[in-house]
Design a protein around this motif. Sequence first.
Motif, PDB file in Angstrom:
ATOM      1  N   THR A 104     -26.497  12.949  -9.562  1.00 58.62           N
ATOM      2  CA  THR A 104     -25.818  13.515  -8.401  1.00 58.62           C
ATOM      3  C   THR A 104     -25.961  15.036  -8.443  1.00 58.62           C
ATOM      4  OG1 THR A 104     -23.738  13.505  -9.660  1.00 58.62           O
ATOM      5  CG2 THR A 104     -24.143  11.641  -8.184  1.00 58.62           C
ATOM      6  N   ASP A 106     -23.521  17.202  -7.037  1.00 62.12           N
ATOM      7  CA  ASP A 106     -22.203  17.843  -7.104  1.00 62.12           C
ATOM      8  C   ASP A 106     -21.148  16.756  -7.269  1.00 62.12           C
ATOM      9  OD1 ASP A 106     -21.950  16.725  -4.549  1.00 62.12           O
ATOM     10  OD2 ASP A 106     -22.378  18.608  -3.531  1.00 62.12           O
ATOM     11  N   GLU A 107     -19.921  17.024  -6.851  1.00 62.65           N
ATOM     12  CA  GLU A 107     -18.829  16.060  -7.038  1.00 62.65           C
ATOM     13  C   GLU A 107     -18.920  14.850  -6.119  1.00 62.65           C
ATOM     14  OE1 GLU A 107     -17.734  19.940  -8.605  1.00 62.65           O
ATOM     15  OE2 GLU A 107     -18.474  19.318  -6.647  1.00 62.65           O
ATOM     16  N   ARG A 108     -19.747  14.935  -5.075  1.00 58.96           N
ATOM     17  CA  ARG A 108     -19.855  13.820  -4.132  1.00 58.96           C
ATOM     18  C   ARG A 108     -20.526  12.610  -4.780  1.00 58.96           C
ATOM     19  NH1 ARG A 108     -20.165  18.248  -0.378  1.00 58.96           N
ATOM     20  NH2 ARG A 108     -22.258  18.690  -1.125  1.00 58.96           N
ATOM     21  N   PRO A 110     -22.656   9.202  -4.111  1.00 61.89           N
ATOM     22  CA  PRO A 110     -23.535   8.686  -3.056  1.00 61.89           C
ATOM     23  C   PRO A 110     -23.389   7.188  -2.797  1.00 61.89           C
ATOM     24  CG  PRO A 110     -24.770   8.958  -5.081  1.00 61.89           C
ATOM     25  CD  PRO A 110     -23.381   9.473  -5.370  1.00 61.89           C
ATOM     26  N   LEU A 133     -12.215  17.702  -4.700  1.00 58.66           N
ATOM     27  CA  LEU A 133     -13.266  16.875  -4.120  1.00 58.66           C
ATOM     28  C   LEU A 133     -13.597  15.695  -5.021  1.00 58.66           C
ATOM     29  CD1 LEU A 133     -15.370  16.304  -1.961  1.00 58.66           C
ATOM     30  CD2 LEU A 133     -16.904  17.933  -3.102  1.00 58.66           C
ATOM     31  N   ASP A 136     -10.889  13.147  -4.440  1.00 59.49           N
ATOM     32  CA  ASP A 136     -11.024  12.623  -3.075  1.00 59.49           C
ATOM     33  C   ASP A 136     -12.151  11.600  -3.013  1.00 59.49           C
ATOM     34  OD1 ASP A 136      -8.957  14.162  -2.102  1.00 59.49           O
ATOM     35  OD2 ASP A 136     -10.253  15.692  -1.190  1.00 59.49           O
ATOM     36  N   GLU A 137     -13.255  11.900  -3.681  1.00 59.37           N
ATOM     37  CA  GLU A 137     -14.403  11.004  -3.700  1.00 59.37           C
ATOM     38  C   GLU A 137     -14.099   9.711  -4.459  1.00 59.37           C
ATOM     39  OE1 GLU A 137     -18.173  11.429  -2.522  1.00 59.37           O
ATOM     40  OE2 GLU A 137     -16.501  11.780  -1.184  1.00 59.37           O
ATOM     41  N   ARG A 140     -12.025   7.605  -2.287  1.00 55.75           N
ATOM     42  CA  ARG A 140     -12.801   7.074  -1.168  1.00 55.75           C
ATOM     43  C   ARG A 140     -13.618   5.848  -1.554  1.00 55.75           C
ATOM     44  NH1 ARG A 140     -17.884   7.274   0.337  1.00 55.75           N
ATOM     45  NH2 ARG A 140     -18.509   8.794  -1.251  1.00 55.75           N
TER      46      ARG A 140
END
Length: 257
Positions: A104, A106-108, A110, A133, A136-137, A140
């Motif tokens: 990855t 960053d913190e997101r 995929p 983040l 939050d990810e 999610r």
Amino acid sequence: MVTSNLLSMKKNKANNKDYSEALPFAMGEKSRQKKARQIHHLISAHLKKNTKKLILLDYGASIGTIADYMSKYYKHVVGVDVDVNAIKKAKTTFKKKNLNFKVTTDERIPYKDDSFDIVIANQVYNCVENQKLMFDEIYRILKPGGICFLGARNRFVIIESQYKLPLLTFLPSRLADYYVRIMGKGNSFMGNKYLSHQGIKKLCHKFIIHDYTIAVLRNPEKFGFDGLVKYKPISKLLPQSLILPFMPNYIFLLEKN
């Protein structure tokens, strides 16, 4: 690969993308296998059911040892990390049909919303640039009712548990880096973003927080934390209010509403 120690230190302080090279002593196979067993014990004890049908994400998987261990007990396991070299090693070392690794940026994460039953985020919250983040990810991509194992080091601890140096977390960043270098523990201190117990809970406010820290300390055998058995008598004598603020490490299971 960064060859200069100074350049490596600067890069690590900037984005923590070479954690496995900056802290090779933290990547030991035995210690990671032990941690994986503990995590699995705790998750299983909490869920009270077989995990074979569940899908797991290891957030900050590094060289893949914990993800590989979990692949024996879960339907499918994915390990993600920003550390390119660590993920390359994981892909080379661990090859199973139900195990994948992904780099990855960053913190997101995929993956689509509600994709995973379980997330492991062990000793990684202090390594990311955007802590909000990150959580939050995780929230999610967890399915409703899904849980995240969070192992999180404490900002206010007398002896830092990874570097084994007293009062390290109380020092300003530059002084902490110097302390780590002169003690031969690496090029820089990777824990400059540690939070307190309350700070971590605030960061995880979206979740239902199951704090297992004291439960594990007072009943380590139940959760597979055999190394803590020697502290059991002391932990039962002292009140929780006295122990909790100064624990070196906190153990949470974060449940998605």
